[in-house]
Scaffold this motif. Structure first.
Motif, short mmCIF file in Angstrom:
data_model
loop_
_atom_site.label_atom_id
_atom_site.label_comp_id
_atom_site.label_asym_id
_atom_site.label_seq_id
_atom_site.Cartn_x
_atom_site.Cartn_y
_atom_site.Cartn_z
N HIS A 45 40.87 -16.58 40.11
CA HIS A 45 42.12 -16.36 40.82
C HIS A 45 43.25 -15.87 39.92
O HIS A 45 44.04 -15.01 40.33
N ARG B 163 37.31 -19.47 40.09
CA ARG B 163 37.99 -19.54 38.80
C ARG B 163 38.51 -18.18 38.33
O ARG B 163 39.01 -18.05 37.21
N LYS C 169 48.09 -29.97 37.35
CA LYS C 169 47.95 -29.40 38.69
C LYS C 169 46.87 -28.33 38.68
O LYS C 169 46.50 -27.81 37.62
N THR C 170 46.37 -27.99 39.85
CA THR C 170 45.48 -26.83 39.92
C THR C 170 46.31 -25.59 39.61
O THR C 170 47.54 -25.58 39.81
N PHE C 171 45.67 -24.55 39.11
CA PHE C 171 46.37 -23.30 38.83
C PHE C 171 47.12 -22.82 40.07
O PHE C 171 48.29 -22.42 40.00
N GLU C 172 46.44 -22.88 41.21
CA GLU C 172 47.01 -22.37 42.45
C GLU C 172 48.28 -23.14 42.85
O GLU C 172 49.30 -22.53 43.20
N ASP C 173 48.23 -24.47 42.79
CA ASP C 173 49.40 -25.27 43.14
C ASP C 173 50.56 -25.03 42.18
O ASP C 173 51.74 -24.99 42.59
N TYR C 174 50.24 -24.86 40.91
CA TYR C 174 51.28 -24.60 39.91
C TYR C 174 51.99 -23.28 40.20
O TYR C 174 53.23 -23.21 40.18
N THR D 149 30.26 -24.34 36.49
CA THR D 149 31.43 -25.10 36.05
C THR D 149 32.02 -24.45 34.81
O THR D 149 31.38 -23.62 34.15
N ASP D 150 33.26 -24.82 34.48
CA ASP D 150 33.89 -24.30 33.27
C ASP D 150 33.04 -24.62 32.05
O ASP D 150 32.86 -23.77 31.16
N GLU E 295 46.20 -25.76 33.70
CA GLU E 295 45.84 -26.98 34.42
C GLU E 295 45.87 -28.21 33.50
O GLU E 295 46.25 -29.30 33.92
N THR F 123 43.83 -20.18 32.74
CA THR F 123 43.82 -21.05 33.92
C THR F 123 43.58 -22.49 33.51
O THR F 123 44.29 -23.41 33.95
#
Length: 476
Positions: free
Chosen positions: A238, A236, A182-187, A141-142, A177, A173
């Motif tokens: 990405h 993490r 939002k998730t990084f990917e969705d953003y 985890t982070d 968020e 990242t």
């Protein structure tokens, strides 16, 4: 009058055709020389696609051809897209380069408290680089990652220097968020690829089975075959190296950036401004590298030694190179510089082109003419120095089991640079690998003569003396 217009139009068309043919010829020769498995290249000038082509195979096992639907993992070139995402928040006033990361992230160690957003983007944070710690699982985890890295010392004073670091973009990242919810990917998808369905996805796992995904290969010099990479940097990673994208989608992204769709011109200027490192030596912008080609600034980045993007704002030119491997050495930046010189005469850098030509000739299996070609170039431009180029060529040849050719290149380098400690050091190494210890020793001694602080030469001389001692004991 009509005849004149038609003649002019035809001349312009022919010129475009000739340019495309020139780029295509160059790329085919480069693919052949470097044995590149698969390649996609896009060139955009003044908002228009002037070249787009696909070569080779996506996947050597399945023998699928590279097409416009091929998804290339662009590795660290992903950071450019992530950086644009950061500056979109800055432009909206939701984030500032001067913000401390502790404003957004909790439970940070004391040494990280003064690190700012600008330090993450410029790789001047000094925070330990997460990829150097194999005991940190990609599935951690982070919080677990922060707890582990907190036990390590800072690498240097924040802001002092440039040190490429994957931790910086992982932290960005989390900050993205935290701000957006939002998730990084969705953003990223919503703000930069809202109309690109199935043409961009996120994965830092090379073993993940994804249709049309182009997997990076490395050349095994022992088996003389390409082998697929299998690295997995986790979910993490990405923002730092996990964007997979088709060439048409990347071209569209480039045009949106150029046309100020993502960022206004002032924000772009601030993104491409040089960071002021305390050491007064390093040069890097905010997430973007800056490269001069014939005194014209260009901005971009490369990733995994297989992808690169470069924007020449003054020339209204952008070039994208996406590949999946190379035999000898990474050449994505070399390809960009060469194509730029074909498209715009103002970007002809004769020295860079000469370096490329010399390297290509010496890497050929039958390279009898390589030295002659070099000497002809040198005769025209005696002020040019190719010491580092020859050194690089020599080690490439060594890695490809061409020791005899490597030693010849190192010998030429010593002839051309008779006062260089580095040149003699490399020649000493070539002879050492060849088992010619006496002549290796002479070259290492010569290297020390020019640079008494050459620790490597000192260590190698001790190793050679030990070999001699063992031989004498054996003979006795």
């Amino acid at each position: 009058m009509l005849l004149s217009i038609n003649a002019f139009s035809q001349k312009k068309i022919n010129s475009k055709v000739e340019l495309k043919q020139s780029i295509d010829n160059y790329l085919r020769q480069t693919i052949k020389t470097n044995e590149i498995p698969g390649l996609a290249v896009g060139v955009v000038e003044d908002g228009k696609i002037i070249f787009e082509a696909y070569y080779g195979k996506e996947n050597l096992e399945e023998n699928n051809s590279v097409t416009k639907n091929s998804l290339f993992r662009i590795y660290s070139t992903s950071k450019l897209i992530s950086t644009v995402g950061v500056f979109q928040l800055i432009e909206k006033g939701q984030l500032s380069l001067e913000d401390k990361i502790s404003k957004y992230l909790d439970h940070l160690p004391r040494e990280w408290q003064e690190v700012k957003i600008k330090n993450l983007l410029s790789h001047s944070s000094g925070i330990p680089n997460i990829i150097q710690y194999n005991d940190i699982s990609v599935t951690a985890t982070d919080s677990e990652k922060i707890a582990k890295l907190s036990q390590e010392k800072m690498e240097f004073e924040t802001g002092n220097q440039f040190s490429y670091n994957q931790t910086n973009y992982w932290l960005l990242t989390m900050i993205i968020e935290k701000i957006t919810g939002k998730t990084f990917e969705d953003y990223i998808l919503k703000n930069q690829f809202s109309s690109s369905k199935d043409e961009v996805l996120f994965s830092s796992n090379s073993s993940e089975n994804i249709p049309n995904r182009v997997v990076k290969n490395f050349y095994n010099t022992k088996t003389k075959l390409y082998e697929k990479t299998s690295e997995n940097d986790g979910l993490r990673a990405h923002s730092g190296n996990g964007i997979n994208i088709t060439l048409p989608t990347f071209i569209n992204w480039s045009n949106n950036l150029a046309n100020n769709v993502f960022l206004n011109s002032e924000t772009k200027k601030s993104m491409w401004k040089l960071f002021e490192f305390k050491n007064k030596q390093d040069h890097f912008c905010y997430g973007w590298d800056i490269t001069k080609v014939n005194n014209y600034d260009s901005y971009g980045f490369s990733g995994g030694n297989v992808s690169a993007y470069r924007n020449f704002p003054d020339n209204k030119l952008s070039i994208i190179v996406l590949s999946n491997g190379y035999r000898y050495a990474p050449i994505q930046d070399q390809i960009i510089n060469h194509i730029a010189s074909l498209v715009d005469k103002n970007l002809i850098d004769e020295y860079l082109l000469s370096k490329e030509s010399i390297t290509s000739e010496f890497l050929k299996i039958n390279n009898q003419n390589a030295e002659q070609i070099y000497k002809e170039l040198k005769k025209k431009h005696p002020e040019w120095n190719f010491e580092k180029t020859f050194n690089s060529i020599g080690y490439i040849l060594i890695r490809n089991d061409r020791l005899h050719d490597a030693v010849k290149v190192f010998e030429l380098n010593v002839q051309e640079n008779p006062n260089s400690a580095d040149a003699f050091d490399s020649l000493g190494e070539g002879y050492f690998i060849a088992g010619k210890y006496e002549i290796s020793k002479k070259n290492y001694l010569k290297s020390l003569e020019f640079n008494p602080k050459n620790d490597n030469a000192g260590k190698m001389l001790l190793k050679i003396n030990q070999i001699f001692l063992q031989k004498n004991n054996y003979n006795e």
